[in-house]
Write a protein that holds these residues in place. Sequence first.
Motif, PDB file in Angstrom:
ATOM      1  N   ALA A  55      -0.268 -34.952 -32.407  1.00  0.00           N
ATOM      2  CA  ALA A  55      -1.241 -35.429 -31.421  1.00  0.00           C
ATOM      3  C   ALA A  55      -2.520 -35.897 -32.117  1.00  0.00           C
ATOM      4  O   ALA A  55      -3.114 -36.904 -31.720  1.00  0.00           O
ATOM      5  CB  ALA A  55      -1.550 -34.317 -30.412  1.00  0.00           C
ATOM      6  N   ARG A  56      -2.934 -35.193 -33.161  1.00  0.00           N
ATOM      7  CA  ARG A  56      -4.137 -35.591 -33.913  1.00  0.00           C
ATOM      8  C   ARG A  56      -3.914 -36.931 -34.597  1.00  0.00           C
ATOM      9  O   ARG A  56      -4.797 -37.799 -34.568  1.00  0.00           O
ATOM     10  CB  ARG A  56      -4.499 -34.514 -34.941  1.00  0.00           C
ATOM     11  CG  ARG A  56      -5.718 -34.819 -35.773  1.00  0.00           C
ATOM     12  CD  ARG A  56      -6.978 -34.874 -34.957  1.00  0.00           C
ATOM     13  NE  ARG A  56      -8.134 -35.022 -35.835  1.00  0.00           N
ATOM     14  CZ  ARG A  56      -9.303 -35.457 -35.432  1.00  0.00           C
ATOM     15  NH1 ARG A  56      -9.504 -35.764 -34.173  1.00  0.00           N
ATOM     16  NH2 ARG A  56     -10.294 -35.575 -36.284  1.00  0.00           N
ATOM     17  N   CYS A  57      -2.752 -37.128 -35.188  1.00  0.00           N
ATOM     18  CA  CYS A  57      -2.439 -38.407 -35.822  1.00  0.00           C
ATOM     19  C   CYS A  57      -2.460 -39.525 -34.785  1.00  0.00           C
ATOM     20  O   CYS A  57      -3.022 -40.602 -35.034  1.00  0.00           O
ATOM     21  CB  CYS A  57      -1.077 -38.350 -36.521  1.00  0.00           C
ATOM     22  SG  CYS A  57      -1.061 -37.364 -38.022  1.00  0.00           S
ATOM     23  N   GLU A  58      -1.863 -39.279 -33.619  1.00  0.00           N
ATOM     24  CA  GLU A  58      -1.844 -40.291 -32.568  1.00  0.00           C
ATOM     25  C   GLU A  58      -3.264 -40.617 -32.104  1.00  0.00           C
ATOM     26  O   GLU A  58      -3.601 -41.773 -31.851  1.00  0.00           O
ATOM     27  CB  GLU A  58      -0.995 -39.819 -31.387  1.00  0.00           C
ATOM     28  CG  GLU A  58      -0.873 -40.859 -30.312  1.00  0.00           C
ATOM     29  CD  GLU A  58       0.058 -40.459 -29.189  1.00  0.00           C
ATOM     30  OE1 GLU A  58       0.378 -41.339 -28.381  1.00  0.00           O
ATOM     31  OE2 GLU A  58       0.463 -39.290 -29.115  1.00  0.00           O
ATOM     32  N   GLU A  59      -4.107 -39.594 -32.017  1.00  0.00           N
ATOM     33  CA  GLU A  59      -5.503 -39.789 -31.628  1.00  0.00           C
ATOM     34  C   GLU A  59      -6.203 -40.736 -32.613  1.00  0.00           C
ATOM     35  O   GLU A  59      -6.902 -41.658 -32.213  1.00  0.00           O
ATOM     36  CB  GLU A  59      -6.188 -38.422 -31.598  1.00  0.00           C
ATOM     37  CG  GLU A  59      -7.629 -38.412 -31.200  1.00  0.00           C
ATOM     38  CD  GLU A  59      -8.194 -36.998 -31.277  1.00  0.00           C
ATOM     39  OE1 GLU A  59      -9.288 -36.846 -31.844  1.00  0.00           O
ATOM     40  OE2 GLU A  59      -7.553 -36.051 -30.790  1.00  0.00           O
ATOM     41  N   TRP A  60      -6.004 -40.504 -33.907  1.00  0.00           N
ATOM     42  CA  TRP A  60      -6.590 -41.366 -34.931  1.00  0.00           C
ATOM     43  C   TRP A  60      -6.053 -42.791 -34.816  1.00  0.00           C
ATOM     44  O   TRP A  60      -6.805 -43.773 -34.911  1.00  0.00           O
ATOM     45  CB  TRP A  60      -6.289 -40.829 -36.330  1.00  0.00           C
ATOM     46  CG  TRP A  60      -7.281 -39.831 -36.824  1.00  0.00           C
ATOM     47  CD1 TRP A  60      -7.103 -38.480 -36.923  1.00  0.00           C
ATOM     48  CD2 TRP A  60      -8.600 -40.088 -37.292  1.00  0.00           C
ATOM     49  NE1 TRP A  60      -8.235 -37.894 -37.419  1.00  0.00           N
ATOM     50  CE2 TRP A  60      -9.174 -38.863 -37.667  1.00  0.00           C
ATOM     51  CE3 TRP A  60      -9.357 -41.243 -37.443  1.00  0.00           C
ATOM     52  CZ2 TRP A  60     -10.468 -38.752 -38.175  1.00  0.00           C
ATOM     53  CZ3 TRP A  60     -10.652 -41.136 -37.949  1.00  0.00           C
ATOM     54  CH2 TRP A  60     -11.185 -39.897 -38.304  1.00  0.00           C
TER      55      TRP A  60
END
Length: 80
Positions: A55-60
Amino acid sequence: MEAMSVSSEGLPDVATLSFEQARDELIRVVGELEQGAPTLEQSLALWERGEALAARCEEWLLGAKRRLEAARATPEGAEA
């Protein structure tokens, strides 16, 4: 640069990770899951960490996409 906070498990807080840090840890977590954790509880903890990292990667990536779209929408010659 933002200071990295640490979770109760001694791992960096996912919300403070850069894209590269989150991606690298996600690769490590997936590798551990593929090898099989000793207990169900450890497997679940790895899975949850992996979900948070993804989810953090997708946010970035979504943030980067928005920046590119905004840059494309800026008329030529205008300052961003």
